[in-house]
Design an enzyme around this catalytic site. Structure first.
Site, short mmCIF file in Angstrom:
data_model
loop_
_atom_site.label_atom_id
_atom_site.label_comp_id
_atom_site.label_asym_id
_atom_site.label_seq_id
_atom_site.Cartn_x
_atom_site.Cartn_y
_atom_site.Cartn_z
N SER A 105 -52.38 -76.66 -39.18
CA SER A 105 -53.21 -75.79 -38.35
C SER A 105 -53.43 -76.44 -37.00
CB SER A 105 -54.56 -75.55 -39.03
OG SER A 105 -55.48 -74.96 -38.13
N TYR A 151 -62.10 -79.73 -42.00
CA TYR A 151 -60.95 -78.83 -42.06
C TYR A 151 -59.79 -79.39 -41.25
CZ TYR A 151 -58.05 -74.69 -41.28
OH TYR A 151 -56.99 -73.83 -41.18
#
Length: 325
Positions: free
Chosen positions: A159, A185
Site C-alpha cells: 500500500s 497499518y
C-alpha cells in the site's frame, strides 16, 4: 539477480481495469489462490482470473458470504481461512495440499485496515499479524506446491501506506511506543513489500517470482474502522446502507484489482521479480524525503531490512530456517 525498480512502460493507465488487463490471456489449467477473494478488489481479481479459465481457490473467513459473492463464477472453490488464526492457516493449507495440485498464482490479498489497538492471542499487533505474518505462514506451508508449478508468481498487496516511514524492527507490535493505527497499518504494508523482495530471492531457483503492489485508494469494506471525520478528510463519506461515495481520487474495485492481475499475468514481468508495482507497472523508486504520493520509498524495498525482517518472522512463527529452500 535483482530486478531494477524502474517503469516498464506497460501502456496501461491508472484507470485500467482488471478485465482489460486479462483480455487475451488463457489461464486454463492454471491454479490460483486468492486470500479474501470474495470482496472488493479480491472479488474482482477472482473474477478476472476465472474469466481467463483459471481455477481459483478463495480463502475466506465467512464461507456463507463468500458463497453468495462467488455463486455466479465457475471453477471457483472456497476454503475457510482466518489469517489471524495460525491453526486456520494450517488447515487451509492442508486441504489444498491434499489435492496434490501445483500452485501457479498465490495472491496475498486479504487484510485489515485501521482498527483500534487489537492484539491476537500471541500478543501480536493485528495489522502485522493478519496483513503480513498470516500470509508469511501461508506461503511457507504452500511452498512445495509453488515449486511444483515451475513458473509461479506470488503477489503481496502492499500500500501507499508504506509512506508512513521505515519499519521499526525493534517494536513491530507497538509495545514500546503508543499505538498509532496509521503507523501500524503502514508498517504491515511495508512488511508485505519487504516480504516480496526477499521471497523473490528465495524463489528464483525454483521458477517462483514475487511482487508487491499498491492497488490505489479504494473505498471498500477496509474503510469500516475509519471514523466519519477520517473519511471526510480523505474526501469520502459513509452512506446509510454501508456503501461509500467520494468527491474523487479513488479507484473503483475493478481498477484497484488491475495491478494485481497485471502482476499475475503480464509477459513483461517474465524473468523479473522482487519489485513494488502500481498502476499496472513497476513503480518509480523515489527519495526518502519525496513529498509525492506515489512511487516506492527505499525502506520498503531495502534488501538488508528484508533479510532481517525475514529472520524475525521465521522466529515469531517458529518456521524452521531453510523452509523456503
Amino acid at each position: 539477480m535483482r530486478t531494477e525498480q524502474k517503469s516498464l512502460q506497460s501502456g496501461f493507465r491508472p484507470e485500467t481495469t482488471a478485465q482489460e488487463v486479462i483480455q487475451g490471456h488463457d489461464l486454463r489449467g492454471k491454479v490460483a489462490i486468492v486470500t479474501g477473494g470474495h470482496g472488493g478488489i479480491g472479488l474482482e481479481t477472482t473474477r478476472a482470473l476465472a474469466s481467463a479459465g483459471a481455477t481459483v481457490i478463495v480463502g475466506a473467513r465467512d464461507i456463507k458470504k463468500a458463497q453468495e459473492a462467488l455463486a455466479s463464477l465457475e471453477q471457483v472453490e472456497i476454503i475457510r481461512l482466518d489469517l489471524a488464526d495460525p491453526s486456520s492457516i494450517d488447515e487451509f493449507a492442508d486441504v489444498f495440499l491434499q489435492s496434490g495440485r501445483a500452485l501457479d498464482l498465490l495472491i496475498l490479498n486479504a487484510g485489515v485496515a485501521f482498527p483500534p489497538a487489537i492484539r491476537d492471542e500471541r500478543g501480536f499487533d493485528v495489522h502485522f499479524a493478519v496483513n503480513y505474518l498470516g500470509h508469511f505462514q501461508l506461503t511457507a506451508r504452500l511452498w512445495n506446491s509453488l515449486k511444483r508449478s515451475g513458473n509461479a508468481r506470488v503477489i503481496a498487496l502492499s500500500s501507499i501506506g508504506h509512506l508512513s516511514g521505515p519499519l521499526d524492527l525493534d517494536d513491530l507490535h507497538f509495545t514500546k511506543r503508543p499505538y498509532d493505527k496509521g503507523a501500524s497499518y503502514g508498517a504491515s504494508k511495508t512488511a508485505c513489500s519487504l516480504f516480496a523482495a526477499e521471497l523473490d530471492q528465495c524463489g528464483q531457483a525454483h521458477g517462483i517470482r514475487a511482487f508487491s503492489l499498491h492497488p490505489g485508494a479504494i473505498l471498500s469494506g477496509l474503510a469500516r474502522y475509519m471514523s466519519d471525520e477520517e473519511l471526510a478528510a480523505a474526501g469520502a463519506k459513509r452512506n446509510e446502507d454501508g456503501t461509500y461515495t467520494s468527491s474523487g481520487g479513488f479507484k473503483t474495485a475493478q481498477q484497484g484489482a488491475a495491478t494485481t492481475v497485471w502482476c499475475a499475468v503480464s509477459p513483461l514481468l517474465e524473468g523479473k521479480g522482487g519489485v513494488y508495482c502500481e498502476d499496472c507497472d513497476i513503480a518509480e523508486l523515489l527519495s526518502e524525503d519525496s513529498p509525492l504520493q506515489h512511487g516506492v520509498r527505499p525502506w520498503a524495498v531495502d534488501p538488508e531490512t528484508a533479510r532481517k525482517l525475514w529472520s524475525i518472522s521465521e522466529e515469531l512463527l517458529q518456521i524452521p530456517h531453510g523452509t523456503f529452500n
